[in-house]
Design a protein around this motif. Structure first.
Motif, PDB file in Angstrom:
ATOM      1  N   SER A  56       1.618  -4.609   3.587  1.00  0.00           N
ATOM      2  CA  SER A  56       2.511  -4.103   4.720  1.00  0.00           C
ATOM      3  C   SER A  56       3.014  -2.699   3.186  1.00  0.00           C
ATOM      4  O   SER A  56       1.945  -2.239   2.321  1.00  0.00           O
ATOM      5  CB  SER A  56       3.619  -4.108   4.293  1.00  0.00           C
ATOM      6  N   LYS A  57       3.623  -1.654   3.579  1.00  0.00           N
ATOM      7  CA  LYS A  57       3.594  -0.345   2.867  1.00  0.00           C
ATOM      8  C   LYS A  57       5.443  -0.725   2.360  1.00  0.00           C
ATOM      9  O   LYS A  57       5.899  -1.230   3.203  1.00  0.00           O
ATOM     10  CB  LYS A  57       3.536   1.171   4.079  1.00  0.00           C
TER      11      LYS A  57
ATOM     12  N   ILE B 279       0.932  -0.981  -0.041  1.00  0.00           N
ATOM     13  CA  ILE B 279       0.048   0.169   0.080  1.00  0.00           C
ATOM     14  C   ILE B 279       0.787   0.979   0.175  1.00  0.00           C
ATOM     15  O   ILE B 279       1.531   1.209   0.604  1.00  0.00           O
ATOM     16  CB  ILE B 279      -1.320   0.269   1.243  1.00  0.00           C
ATOM     17  N   LEU B 280       0.572   2.573  -1.353  1.00  0.00           N
ATOM     18  CA  LEU B 280       1.658   3.647  -1.394  1.00  0.00           C
ATOM     19  C   LEU B 280       0.844   4.315  -0.586  1.00  0.00           C
ATOM     20  O   LEU B 280       2.431   5.199  -0.304  1.00  0.00           O
ATOM     21  CB  LEU B 280       2.012   3.614  -2.789  1.00  0.00           C
ATOM     22  N   ASP B 281      -0.033   4.872  -0.112  1.00  0.00           N
ATOM     23  CA  ASP B 281      -0.271   6.155   0.444  1.00  0.00           C
ATOM     24  C   ASP B 281      -1.442   5.908   1.455  1.00  0.00           C
ATOM     25  O   ASP B 281      -1.868   4.427   1.519  1.00  0.00           O
ATOM     26  CB  ASP B 281      -0.968   6.851  -0.252  1.00  0.00           C
TER      27      ASP B 281
END
Lengths: 465, 197, 264
Positions: A408-409, A379-381
């Motif tokens: 995860s990020k 997940i980027l943001d």
């Protein structure tokens, strides 16, 4: 920057041509539309009947209550059939200028020369161009559009059409069976190996268009074929619908690989049913890349019906602003010693949403089954979302099952490591994402791998830049 | 910070909600249950919640377990481990949900379900669900289901252990393994009970 | 191009509100090797992260980290790397799926600039990509040469960086990166821990080669043994976030005999 600007700057295939067509059905779906399609194609009665029956299934069936939001689809506002040209061409020069220019810009003729054994190009509802390497024809390989296939090999098609995916399977399979047009028919004879891929390219040009191609691939005993499809469409303010059905039969000891790079523009609902039946010691591999579309719902399936049959699904999805990629895979073990592997990698950024939805099923009499499912999400943001819905339904004795999921990020430590090596933040992010999907990208033909990485970098510029 | 231990909160069957706002909580359930619905709501930061549920299915037991790890606020860790040994024609259905709310950043949620099949008629349905609305987190789920590893059996046989004893030994070890990182007198008692299972 | 000195003055750095570096001074000139020793928790690793510009630490306003005349305060890690700062991590993190070679290559292009543009054209799905990059062949030559010098197996090149690597392999990959990037200032954070004698010698040879190339070097270590191979120009003892004494190799020997007791 506004979202619309991002779409327009990053989507290079979003150009559209003036519409050219020989025939365009009125908007909306009726018995008359279905009869017209069947009539114009000069189909046998049994096919027309299947179409009409499927139309009633479509009307009876409810929209799926799970998965992505499909409330934006208005079935009455869609053109179900557009015939762009009178006859399909087998020489490039025979294609009308407008369409030829489209494929030149996409790069099809060049690709054919360099990388492929056969090409089929579908524009709106019909395949406008097809060609196959003469060597393959000599070996008995059939690669044609589905309409020609039905005319030339009616018995073979009747034997399998709708048998892997029944017209009653789901609402969109009913719809496809009712109004299908175009798609590919592939037959690979016993023991024949097609070493270079066959490629189909699907293009929607008209606004409010519904594209419903139908593909059937039969790999006879001990054969091998790799089929690749690419998809694109112009950027319009109104939505289009792409709802394909792909049926594959993998006979004893055969292997089929089916690769999709879906890069529809972000106004396309992409609702596709794909399924393979795999016989004894056969191998089916789905490689599925979902970058484009507004909404995708697609779960390539393997039905392992013969002993030691194997199925694999490799899926990578990116959801940016306004996108929902609801993708995954399904493995149904109906015989002993069958094995399956589903690997899914998804990335959501810019408020996009990815969902992994999968099913592993083991029938009561299937012994010694093995299955492994790995789904990783990045997940980027903070505006983006990722969901995982894997289901295992086990009736058979003592299978060995593994399932892993990670969300995860991008790690701060990884970012610091790469930026400390002089790599700009944005590039470092792209590198990590590319590394994340690498296990799947390495399975793609080189040109596709390069293209997928490039598409992702473009998408990420849009979402995090 | 001493963890709080809750041993066997479910009895044979129950629905329980745990709201944890601080500290460290370890919930352990021994075999003998047939229905558990457990929800953990984490509303504080820097909480550690660990839940271990050990199951042993016999005869025609139909065991249903649901767990929920609900991270309402960020900066906390949760871990759920469900281990089952399933014999005869027993069934287990496990549904494990992890939900991380939008602002629950720096969450670390872990869920694991391992099932050991002791009989060909035993059945397992394992359904994890992850719903992640935050991006600054790590969330991992893993599940395995399988029969007893034949290499382990061979090793123990080669040490002269009776074949009949081996599967019990491996099964007990399988459950005990779930408690390996926990140390407290309360857990010692559980461990002892498992050893004579 | 003449290399510049690293000048650190009155460096205060804190992590989550806790002060770790408390007024540290250190100057490293081109071609000099400085060893920083100190007990656990004295802030040695913090110093290396702060030089590289880790965003985890807050730096006080009066602190100065200069490369020549350039103040590095507020400059991001990647820009510091481009200016010529390098950090060999004590325990570098794995980046799954990203190969050693692709990190090296991207870093090299970022720091040393494009020497050649490669145009790739994918005819199947359209689109051209222009990759500014050094000629891959030349670049690979450099990497292979340096890898050979430190005895690093080429089979590691295509593996995901630090993913499942042994301790020795990690240290060697960090050393290789330093050699390939040829920075102005290089900080080695415990490059010597967990290495066998051969690997230690290889890493030391790497440091010596960089010294000859006029790189200013900081070696952070617990042990004297690396100093037997790399003779330091200065030894600094760091305690509680400050350098409490500086001297020559003899100072290091004294520490080995008597420990840090007299400094705490």
């Amino acid at each position: 920057m506004k979202t619309t600007d991002l779409i327009n700057t990053s989507y290079t295939l979003g150009f559209h041509k003036p519409e050219v067509y020989q025939y365009k059905s009125p908007k909306g779906l009726s018995e008359k539309t279905v009869e017209t399609i069947s009539g114009m194609k000069g189909e046998p009665d049994w096919m027309r009947e299947i179409r009409l029956k499927s139309l009633s299934y479509f009307r009876d069936k409810k929209m799926p209550s799970w998965g992505a939001d499909l409330s934006g689809i208005n079935f009455d506002d869609i053109y179900y059939y557009i015939r762009p040209v009178k006859d399909r061409a087998s020489r490039w020069s025979e294609i009308p200028e407008e369409i030829k220019d489209t494929y030149d810009r996409i790069g099809i003729p060049e690709a054919e020369k360099k990388f492929l054994m056969g090409v089929s190009a579908q524009y709106e509802s019909e395949v406008v161009y097809k060609s196959i390497n003469s060597m393959l024809t000599k070996k008995g390989v059939i690669f044609s559009d589905m309409d020609s296939g039905l005319r030339e090999y009616p018995d073979m098609i009747r034997q399998y059409f709708g048998h892997i995916i029944s017209p009653t399977d789901n609402k969109f399979a009913s719809l496809n069976t009712s109004v299908w047009s175009g798609g590919s028919f592939v037959y690979v004879p016993k023991g024949v190996r097609v070493e270079l891929p066959l490629q189909a390219y699907f293009r929607i040009n008209a606004a409010n268009m519904g594209q419903f191609e139908r593909t059937l691939i039969i790999a006879d005993e001990g054969s091998f074929v790799h089929y690749v499809e690419g998809c694109s469409a112009p950027v319009y303010s109104t939505d289009s619908l792409h709802s394909a059905v792909v049926e594959i039969i993998v006979k004893k000891g055969a292997r089929v690989r089916y690769t999709t790079i879906q890069n529809w523009s972000k106004n396309v609902y992409n609702l596709v049913t794909k399924r393979a039946r795999v016989e004894e010691e056969g191998i089916m591999e789905w490689v599925d890349g979902n970058i484009g579309s507004k909404v995708t719902m697609k779960y390539p399936s393997v039905y392992l019906v013969g002993r030691k049959a194997r199925g694999e699904v490799l899926s990578v999805a990116y959801a940016g602003a306004g996108q929902h990629q609801d993708a995954g895979g399904k493995a149904v073990h109906l015989a002993s010693e069958t094995s399956s592997q589903i690997i899914s990698k998804s990335i959501s950024g810019g408020g996009g949403r990815t969902s992994y939805r999968g099913l592993v099923e083991v029938a009561q009499h299937a012994r010694g089954v093995k299955s492994r499912v790995v789904c990783d999400a990045l997940i980027l943001d903070g505006d983006s979302r990722s969901d995982t819905y894997p289901t295992m339904n086990i009736k058979g004795p003592s299978p060995t099952l593994e399932h892993e999921a990670t969300v995860s990020k991008i790690g701060d430590e990884q970012m610091f490591y790469l930026t400390s090596r002089g790599i700009a933040e944005h590039d470092a992010r792209a590198m990590i994402v590319n590394g994340f999907i690498e296990p799947i990208v390495k399975e793609l033909p080189l040109e596709y791998a390069v293209e997928l990485n490039r598409l992702l970098s473009l998408e990420m510029e849009g979402s995090v830049g | 910070m001493n963890p709080e231990y809750i041993i066997n909160p479910f009895g044979k069957s129950s629905t329980r909600e745990f709201t944890v706002s601080s500290g460290s909580v370890i919930i352990v359930q021994e075999p003998g249950v047939n229905r558990i619905d457990a929800a953990i709501h984490i509303t504080g930061t820097n909480c550690d919640v660990q839940m271990i549920i050990l199951i042993a299915g016999h005869s025609s037991d139909n065991i249903i377990i649901t767990t929920q790890q609900h991270h309402v606020s960020g900066g906390s860790r949760s871990s759920v481990l469900v281990k089952s040994i399933m014999d005869d024609s027993s069934h287990i259905t496990y549904t494990g949900m992890i939900r991380v709310e939008k602002n629950a950043n720096r969450t670390d949620a872990y869920q694991r379900n391992d099932n050991l099949l002791l009989s060909e008629s035993a059945r397992v349905v394992s359904e994890p669900v992850l719903e992640i609305l935050s991006n600054d987190l790590r969330c991992t789920h893993g599940a395995t289901t399988g029969p007893i590893n034949t290499d382990q059996v061979w090793y123990l046989l080669s040490r002269g252990i009776d074949k009949k004893e081996i599967s019990g030994m491996i099964a007990r070890g399988f459950l005990l393994d779930g408690l390996k990182n926990i140390d407290s007198p309360a857990i010692h008692a559980v461990r002892q009970r498992l050893e004579i299972l | 191009m003449k290399n510049e000195s690293l000048i650190i003055k009155n460096l205060h750095a804190s992590f989550e509100g806790k002060e770790i570096l408390r007024g540290l001074d250190l100057t490293v000139k081109p071609g000099e090797v400085h060893t920083v020793m100190g007990p656990n928790g004295s802030g040695k690793s913090t110093l290396s992260s702060v030089i590289m510009g880790s965003p985890l630490y807050d730096i006080s306003h009066s602190s100065r980290i200069m490369l020549g005349k350039k103040n590095l305060n507020g400059i991001s890690p990647d820009d510091r790397a481009k200016l010529g700062i390098f950090l060999a991590f004590q325990s570098p993190v794995a980046v799954p799926g990203v190969s050693v070679l692709s990190v090296l290559r991207s870093a090299y292009s970022a720091i040393h600039g494009a020497t050649k543009k490669i145009v790739q054209h994918n005819p199947v799905l359209s689109g051209r990509m222009v990759t500014p990059s050094v000629s891959f062949k030349d670049f690979l030559g450099i990497v292979k040469h340096e890898a050979k010098n430190i005895g690093l197996d080429e089979s590691l090149f295509t593996r995901a960086i630090h993913d499942g690597f042994s301790g020795g392999e990690r240290k060697k990959v960090e050393m290789l990166t330093a050699l390939v990037l040829a920075p102005k200032i290089a900080v080695f954070d415990e490059i010597d821990t967990g290495l066998d004698v051969d690997a230690l010698r290889a890493v030391s040879d790497g440091i010596s080669a960089m010294k000859k190339g006029d790189t200013g070097i900081i070696v952070i270590t617990h042990y004297l043994r690396i100093l037997k191979y790399v003779k330091p120009d200065a030894v600094h003892i760091m305690v509680k976030g400050k350098i409490v004494q500086s001297g020559s190799y003899i100072l290091a020997k004294k520490i080995e005999e008597k420990g840090y007791g007299s400094f705490i």
